[in-house]
Design a protein around this motif. Structure first.
Motif, mmCIF file in Angstrom:
data_model
loop_
_atom_site.group_PDB
_atom_site.id
_atom_site.type_symbol
_atom_site.label_atom_id
_atom_site.label_comp_id
_atom_site.label_asym_id
_atom_site.label_seq_id
_atom_site.Cartn_x
_atom_site.Cartn_y
_atom_site.Cartn_z
ATOM 1 N N LYS A 178 0.810 -1.211 0.000
ATOM 2 C CA LYS A 178 0.000 0.000 0.000
ATOM 3 C C LYS A 178 0.848 1.268 0.000
ATOM 4 C CE LYS A 178 -4.033 -2.122 0.484
ATOM 5 N NZ LYS A 178 -5.114 -2.029 -0.519
ATOM 6 N N VAL A 219 -4.820 -6.702 -9.601
ATOM 7 C CA VAL A 219 -4.917 -6.356 -8.197
ATOM 8 C C VAL A 219 -5.119 -7.645 -7.407
ATOM 9 C CG1 VAL A 219 -7.423 -5.985 -8.339
ATOM 10 C CG2 VAL A 219 -6.120 -4.911 -6.501
ATOM 11 N N GLN A 220 -4.555 -7.681 -6.199
ATOM 12 C CA GLN A 220 -4.713 -8.858 -5.330
ATOM 13 C C GLN A 220 -6.047 -8.782 -4.599
ATOM 14 O OE1 GLN A 220 -1.901 -10.797 -6.600
ATOM 15 N NE2 GLN A 220 -2.082 -11.529 -4.528
ATOM 16 N N ILE A 221 -6.928 -9.725 -4.864
ATOM 17 C CA ILE A 221 -8.220 -9.799 -4.185
ATOM 18 C C ILE A 221 -8.397 -11.221 -3.671
ATOM 19 C CG2 ILE A 221 -10.716 -9.595 -4.419
ATOM 20 C CD1 ILE A 221 -10.283 -7.532 -6.605
ATOM 21 N N ALA A 230 -9.140 -2.688 -9.869
ATOM 22 C CA ALA A 230 -8.656 -1.859 -8.766
ATOM 23 C C ALA A 230 -9.670 -0.777 -8.434
ATOM 24 C CB ALA A 230 -7.315 -1.238 -9.125
ATOM 25 N N GLU A 234 -8.526 -0.907 -3.227
ATOM 26 C CA GLU A 234 -7.601 -1.902 -3.763
ATOM 27 C C GLU A 234 -6.735 -1.246 -4.834
ATOM 28 O OE1 GLU A 234 -7.191 -4.810 -2.645
ATOM 29 O OE2 GLU A 234 -8.967 -5.161 -1.409
ATOM 30 N N THR A 241 -5.823 3.228 -8.688
ATOM 31 C CA THR A 241 -7.117 2.695 -8.281
ATOM 32 C C THR A 241 -8.207 3.657 -8.737
ATOM 33 O OG1 THR A 241 -8.399 1.816 -6.412
ATOM 34 C CG2 THR A 241 -7.156 3.837 -6.013
ATOM 35 N N GLY A 341 -5.382 5.285 -2.909
ATOM 36 C CA GLY A 341 -6.502 4.713 -2.179
ATOM 37 C C GLY A 341 -6.860 5.435 -0.900
#
Length: 391
Positions: A178, A219-221, A230, A234, A241, A341
């Motif tokens: 992040k 994006v990692q979900i 995104a 995220e 994003t 974000g």
């Protein structure tokens, strides 16, 4: 460089673009209802070319990089340098790290070595050291210019070894995914010029996309790499994003609104607006209405003009994003560094607005005027953060 000892090589100094020192009051913006006018804020300069690639990449989150095959062409780097980037990405894939790590690592190596395996011959005395260029910084070696504590001469000149050591330290940084790329890279490298990494983020994302099948758009979900999703805080591997959920209504410079320099995204009043990428706040204030009054705490239409409560942010690569019609004073202030974000305000209807929505703009080359504006729809899509409802 990468050690707890700070270095001062001039090759690593940041060339800071000259931004206007004074951000003067805006003239009225007629932006989001019918007859539109230009938003005449203080110019930051730059040309008006649009580097956005219209050829959309295929987004394949599980694409394995090929370190031995043909390399894509980039005017900035040659085949050997791109092969080194491919090795960096492959190590990240082998370690099962998300694509955001690959972008950070490639951008770091771009700054430290220009993606070349550099060595200083004085490090090993009379021993011949194979390299792709002569280093300039003490005993620093390899793609990441790692010092003696990172390994032997031979190890640090092995691109795969050097990349692995970088990643091992990166993943120990709290909340590294992040963090702004500059901050994450600096926590690993401890450079004398930490801001230098940011200027490579855009090109590093493009290189990762080209070598790994559009991976910078993922994006990692829930532990999975998902393409073009995104939003809601995220962050795509590219570092971008979507600012709010919701569909695009009024588009960019349409036939009936040729001076509409952004897009309108409908959302309920109070919806959180997030910074589309890490950056620095340039402006956060009330834009005067068409009579020169500062009256942003009242909904706009039909009595107002201007952007209402709004924020302008400067991002790596010279991009500027603009967020208009907030319901109240923004949560950020000029000069503040904001993460991708991070909430910067809430949707409202201040300024020239007929109902709650976010007017969102993207500008190139640090140019905040209408000359620098580009269509946010393809721009955000190419960064894995498409605006919902946009074609």
């Amino acid at each position: 460089m990468s050690d707890t000892t700070r270095k001062t090589s001039p090759r690593r100094q940041v060339r800071v673009g000259a931004l206007a020192a004074a951000l003067t009051a805006a003239l009225a913006l007629l932006c989001c209802t019918g007859g539109a006018g230009a938003f005449l804020l203080t110019e930051l300069g730059g040309d008006t070319g649009d580097p956005v690639n219209a050829n959309s990449l295929t987004c394949g989150p599980d694409h394995k990089v090929n370190v031995t095959g043909d390399m894509p062409r980039f005017t900035e780097y040659g085949e050997r340098q791109l092969r080194n980037a491919a090795i960096i990405i492959k190590v990240g894939q082998d370690m099962k790290l998300p694509p955001r790590a690959w972008v950070i690592a490639v951008a770091t190596a771009m700054q430290e070595s220009g993606l070349r395996n550099l060595a200083n011959p004085t490090v090993a005395g009379s021993q011949r050291i194979p390299n792709e260029g002569i280093g300039w910084d003490h005993d620093s070696l390899g793609l990441f210019q790692q010092r003696a504590g990172w390994g032997s001469v031979e190890q640090r000149l092995d691109p795969a070894y050097a990349a692995r050591k970088f990643y091992e330290k990166l993943v120990k940084v709290d909340n590294w995914e992040k963090l702004p790329l500059t901050v994450a890279a600096q926590r690993v490298q401890i450079s004398a010029f930490p801001d230098a990494y940011a200027k490579h983020e855009e090109l590093a994302s493009r290189i990762v996309d080209a070598l790994a099948g559009g991976a910078a758009r993922t994006v990692q979900i829930s532990g999975r790499k998902v393409c073009d999703a995104a939003a809601g805080g995220e962050i795509a591997a590219s570092g971008w994003t979507a600012p709010i959920p919701g569909g695009v209504g009024s588009g960019f410079r349409t036939a009936d609104r040729p001076k509409h320099n952004g897009v309108d995204i409908a959302a309920p009043k109070g919806t959180k607006i997030r910074a589309a990428a890490s950056g620095r706040v340039l402006v956060a204030r009330c834009d005067p209405d068409n009579r020169g009054r500062l009256s942003c705490d009242v909904d706009g239409w039909p009595n107002k003009g201007g952007c209402g409560w709004f924020v302008d942010m400067l991002h790596a690569g010279g991009y500027i994003t603009r967020y208009c019609h907030m319901v109240e004073k923004p949560r950020v202030v000029p000069g503040q560094t904001v993460k991708a974000g991070e909430v910067i305000g809430e949707v409202g209807s201040s300024g020239n607005s007929s109902g709650p929505h976010l007017h969102f703009e993207v500008h190139l080359n640090e140019d905040r005027t209408s000359r620098g504006a580009v269509n946010p729809v393809p721009f955000m899509k190419e960064r894995g953060a498409p605006l919902k409802g946009a074609a």
